[in-house]
Design a protein around this motif. Structure first.
Motif, PDB file in Angstrom:
ATOM      1  N   LYS A   1       1.084  -1.534   0.456  1.00 23.20           N
ATOM      2  CA  LYS A   1      -0.197  -0.463   0.233  1.00 23.20           C
ATOM      3  C   LYS A   1       0.795   1.324   0.146  1.00 23.20           C
ATOM      4  CE  LYS A   1      -4.362  -2.506   2.621  1.00 23.20           C
ATOM      5  NZ  LYS A   1      -4.952  -2.029   3.738  1.00 23.20           N
ATOM      6  N   LEU A   2       2.043   1.525   1.377  1.00 20.51           N
ATOM      7  CA  LEU A   2       2.280   2.430   0.868  1.00 20.51           C
ATOM      8  C   LEU A   2       3.746   2.102  -0.769  1.00 20.51           C
ATOM      9  CD1 LEU A   2       4.790   3.919   3.691  1.00 20.51           C
ATOM     10  CD2 LEU A   2       6.185   3.470   1.394  1.00 20.51           C
ATOM     11  N   LEU A   3       3.994   1.206  -1.217  1.00 18.39           N
ATOM     12  CA  LEU A   3       4.572   1.255  -2.270  1.00 18.39           C
ATOM     13  C   LEU A   3       3.941   2.593  -3.466  1.00 18.39           C
ATOM     14  CD1 LEU A   3       7.237   1.257  -4.803  1.00 18.39           C
ATOM     15  CD2 LEU A   3       6.355  -1.300  -4.689  1.00 18.39           C
ATOM     16  N   ALA A   4       2.358   1.728  -3.616  1.00 22.35           N
ATOM     17  CA  ALA A   4       1.355   2.592  -4.242  1.00 22.35           C
ATOM     18  C   ALA A   4       0.924   3.807  -4.245  1.00 22.35           C
ATOM     19  CB  ALA A   4      -0.089   1.009  -4.126  1.00 22.35           C
ATOM     20  N   CYS A   5       0.837   3.958  -2.883  1.00 17.50           N
ATOM     21  CA  CYS A   5       1.240   5.873  -3.018  1.00 17.50           C
ATOM     22  C   CYS A   5       2.174   6.569  -3.767  1.00 17.50           C
ATOM     23  CB  CYS A   5       0.925   5.946  -1.246  1.00 17.50           C
ATOM     24  SG  CYS A   5      -0.059   5.575  -0.047  1.00 17.50           S
ATOM     25  N   LEU A   6       3.930   6.297  -3.556  1.00 21.95           N
ATOM     26  CA  LEU A   6       4.558   6.320  -3.922  1.00 21.95           C
ATOM     27  C   LEU A   6       4.140   6.352  -5.674  1.00 21.95           C
ATOM     28  CD1 LEU A   6       6.983   5.116  -1.444  1.00 21.95           C
ATOM     29  CD2 LEU A   6       6.476   7.274  -3.077  1.00 21.95           C
TER      30      LEU A   6
ATOM     31  N   HIS B   1       5.597  13.080  -8.047  1.00 20.29           N
ATOM     32  CA  HIS B   1       5.851  14.372  -7.620  1.00 20.29           C
ATOM     33  C   HIS B   1       7.206  13.216  -6.302  1.00 20.29           C
ATOM     34  CE1 HIS B   1       3.626  16.545  -9.480  1.00 20.29           C
ATOM     35  NE2 HIS B   1       4.010  17.310  -9.299  1.00 20.29           N
ATOM     36  N   ALA B   2       8.035  14.289  -5.802  1.00 19.69           N
ATOM     37  CA  ALA B   2       8.994  13.342  -4.795  1.00 19.69           C
ATOM     38  C   ALA B   2       8.058  13.369  -2.737  1.00 19.69           C
ATOM     39  CB  ALA B   2      10.381  14.032  -4.177  1.00 19.69           C
ATOM     40  N   LEU B   3       7.788  12.319  -2.199  1.00 17.89           N
ATOM     41  CA  LEU B   3       7.014  13.228  -0.840  1.00 17.89           C
ATOM     42  C   LEU B   3       7.641  12.339   0.019  1.00 17.89           C
ATOM     43  CD1 LEU B   3       3.848  10.451  -2.744  1.00 17.89           C
ATOM     44  CD2 LEU B   3       4.284  13.879  -2.532  1.00 17.89           C
ATOM     45  N   SER B   4       7.848  13.217   1.052  1.00 16.46           N
ATOM     46  CA  SER B   4       8.541  13.347   1.981  1.00 16.46           C
ATOM     47  C   SER B   4       7.995  12.094   2.826  1.00 16.46           C
ATOM     48  CB  SER B   4       8.631  14.552   3.375  1.00 16.46           C
ATOM     49  OG  SER B   4       6.977  14.819   3.940  1.00 16.46           O
ATOM     50  N   ALA B   5       8.315  11.590   3.832  1.00 18.40           N
ATOM     51  CA  ALA B   5       7.971  10.581   4.769  1.00 18.40           C
ATOM     52  C   ALA B   5       6.585  10.824   5.285  1.00 18.40           C
ATOM     53  CB  ALA B   5       8.850   9.856   5.999  1.00 18.40           C
ATOM     54  N   TYR B   6       6.868  12.232   6.091  1.00 18.95           N
ATOM     55  CA  TYR B   6       5.597  12.633   6.495  1.00 18.95           C
ATOM     56  C   TYR B   6       4.170  13.424   4.503  1.00 18.95           C
ATOM     57  CZ  TYR B   6       7.154  13.119  10.312  1.00 18.95           C
ATOM     58  OH  TYR B   6       7.635  12.333  12.054  1.00 18.95           O
ATOM     59  N   GLU B   7       4.905  13.588   4.160  1.00 18.51           N
ATOM     60  CA  GLU B   7       3.368  13.782   2.982  1.00 18.51           C
ATOM     61  C   GLU B   7       3.177  11.679   2.271  1.00 18.51           C
ATOM     62  OE1 GLU B   7       4.820  17.256   0.183  1.00 18.51           O
ATOM     63  OE2 GLU B   7       6.447  15.893   0.380  1.00 18.51           O
ATOM     64  N   ILE B   8       4.094  10.684   2.622  1.00 18.98           N
ATOM     65  CA  ILE B   8       3.499   9.774   2.326  1.00 18.98           C
ATOM     66  C   ILE B   8       2.743   8.927   3.205  1.00 18.98           C
ATOM     67  CG2 ILE B   8       4.385   7.237   2.072  1.00 18.98           C
ATOM     68  CD1 ILE B   8       6.566   8.100   0.734  1.00 18.98           C
ATOM     69  N   ILE B   9       2.723   9.208   4.655  1.00 15.50           N
ATOM     70  CA  ILE B   9       1.462   9.226   5.863  1.00 15.50           C
ATOM     71  C   ILE B   9       0.788   9.432   5.903  1.00 15.50           C
ATOM     72  CG2 ILE B   9       1.694   8.911   8.049  1.00 15.50           C
ATOM     73  CD1 ILE B   9       4.292   9.017   8.581  1.00 15.50           C
TER      74      ILE B   9
ATOM     75  N   LEU C   1      -0.876  10.408   2.528  1.00 12.89           N
ATOM     76  CA  LEU C   1      -1.408   9.679   1.344  1.00 12.89           C
ATOM     77  C   LEU C   1      -1.916   8.822   2.249  1.00 12.89           C
ATOM     78  CD1 LEU C   1      -2.079  10.825  -1.602  1.00 12.89           C
ATOM     79  CD2 LEU C   1       0.120   9.727  -2.287  1.00 12.89           C
ATOM     80  N   PHE C   2      -0.701   8.155   2.183  1.00 16.15           N
ATOM     81  CA  PHE C   2      -1.419   6.781   2.696  1.00 16.15           C
ATOM     82  C   PHE C   2      -2.804   6.663   3.487  1.00 16.15           C
ATOM     83  CE2 PHE C   2      -1.881   2.350   5.275  1.00 16.15           C
ATOM     84  CZ  PHE C   2      -1.182   1.582   4.670  1.00 16.15           C
ATOM     85  N   LYS C   3      -3.115   7.852   4.226  1.00 19.51           N
ATOM     86  CA  LYS C   3      -4.486   7.870   5.379  1.00 19.51           C
ATOM     87  C   LYS C   3      -5.298   7.997   4.121  1.00 19.51           C
ATOM     88  CE  LYS C   3      -6.880   9.964   8.944  1.00 19.51           C
ATOM     89  NZ  LYS C   3      -6.383  10.432  10.057  1.00 19.51           N
ATOM     90  N   GLN C   4      -4.872   8.726   3.464  1.00 27.10           N
ATOM     91  CA  GLN C   4      -6.651   9.112   2.633  1.00 27.10           C
ATOM     92  C   GLN C   4      -6.869   8.536   1.277  1.00 27.10           C
ATOM     93  OE1 GLN C   4      -4.704  12.248  -0.069  1.00 27.10           O
ATOM     94  NE2 GLN C   4      -5.567  14.100   0.965  1.00 27.10           N
ATOM     95  N   GLN C   5      -5.876   7.119   0.976  1.00 29.31           N
ATOM     96  CA  GLN C   5      -5.798   6.424  -0.704  1.00 29.31           C
ATOM     97  C   GLN C   5      -6.300   5.102   0.334  1.00 29.31           C
ATOM     98  OE1 GLN C   5      -2.503   5.918  -2.410  1.00 29.31           O
ATOM     99  NE2 GLN C   5      -2.274   7.966  -3.410  1.00 29.31           N
ATOM    100  N   ASN C   6      -6.078   4.959   2.177  1.00 27.70           N
ATOM    101  CA  ASN C   6      -6.378   3.092   2.414  1.00 27.70           C
ATOM    102  C   ASN C   6      -7.628   3.511   3.585  1.00 27.70           C
ATOM    103  OD1 ASN C   6      -4.282   1.369   1.081  1.00 27.70           O
ATOM    104  ND2 ASN C   6      -2.986   3.386   1.456  1.00 27.70           N
ATOM    105  N   ASP C   7      -7.679   4.825   3.848  1.00 26.16           N
ATOM    106  CA  ASP C   7      -8.658   5.228   5.285  1.00 26.16           C
ATOM    107  C   ASP C   7      -7.730   3.959   6.487  1.00 26.16           C
ATOM    108  OD1 ASP C   7     -10.898   6.804   6.478  1.00 26.16           O
ATOM    109  OD2 ASP C   7     -12.280   4.670   6.004  1.00 26.16           O
ATOM    110  N   GLU C   8      -6.494   4.193   7.037  1.00 30.25           N
ATOM    111  CA  GLU C   8      -6.151   3.757   7.782  1.00 30.25           C
ATOM    112  C   GLU C   8      -4.976   4.702   7.709  1.00 30.25           C
ATOM    113  OE1 GLU C   8      -3.381  -0.378   7.069  1.00 30.25           O
ATOM    114  OE2 GLU C   8      -4.849  -0.166   5.627  1.00 30.25           O
ATOM    115  N   ASN C   9      -4.655   4.618   9.522  1.00 24.76           N
ATOM    116  CA  ASN C   9      -2.894   5.094  10.110  1.00 24.76           C
ATOM    117  C   ASN C   9      -1.963   4.367   9.651  1.00 24.76           C
ATOM    118  OD1 ASN C   9      -4.480   7.639  10.277  1.00 24.76           O
ATOM    119  ND2 ASN C   9      -5.096   6.887  12.487  1.00 24.76           N
TER     120      ASN C   9
END
Length: 159
Positions: A36-41, A46-54, A56-64
């Motif tokens: 799921k995290l790889l799918a976000c990237l 665009h390059a994403l910071s770890a916190y931007e990935i976090i 996006l992960f929450k947005q796309q997967n509805d989980e923290n």
């Protein structure tokens, strides 16, 4: 054993299956959270910071996902050569060669300083050897062959 995915990643299932197989060949496992995290990237150019990935992960997967987990997963994905960490920007991007079965030239990353768009291009072997030679002549040891260049993309130049 096939790797299962949620329906939210159905468009990338063949790619994720290939990635899971590549990890298995390296003696590693692509867990659902890693996938799921790889799918976000993969969905971002665009390059994403770890916190931007976090986020996006929450947005796309509805989980923290915790910061510690995200950093561990990013480290794993780097080790598997599935993502690159851009040192200049302290951000991450999926490798454009993620589905390839053959080796590639050294990567150069063109990073837009305005919008963080990243383009991965290959560098000719002779250029890398010349850089390596210059580094050695200067009394240094090359720590990474990855090159990063801060640029402005065409779209941002037109603004």
């Amino acid at each position: 054993m096939p790797h299962t995915h949620t329906n939210t990643h159905s468009l990338t299932d063949p790619l994720m299956d290939k990635v899971a197989n590549k990890c298995a060949e390296n003696g590693a496992r692509l867990t659902p959270k890693r996938s799921k995290l790889l799918a976000c990237l993969l969905k971002s150019n665009h390059a994403l910071s770890a916190y931007e990935i976090i986020d996006l992960f929450k947005q796309q997967n509805d989980e923290n996902i915790s910061a510690m987990s995200a950093y561990r997963i990013l480290e794993f994905l780097e080790e598997q050569q599935l993502v690159h960490k851009l040192q200049l920007a302290n951000k991450y991007i999926a490798c454009k060669h993620i589905a390839c079965d053959h080796s590639h030239e050294t990567s150069q990353f063109l990073i837009c300083i305005k919008c963080s768009k990243v383009r991965e291009v290959s560098i000719d072997k002779a250029v890398v050897e010349a850089i390596s030679h210059n580094v050695t002549d200067a009394g240094f040891t090359l720590a990474s062959r990855q090159l990063e260049v801060n640029c402005v993309c065409d779209k941002c130049t037109q603004l």
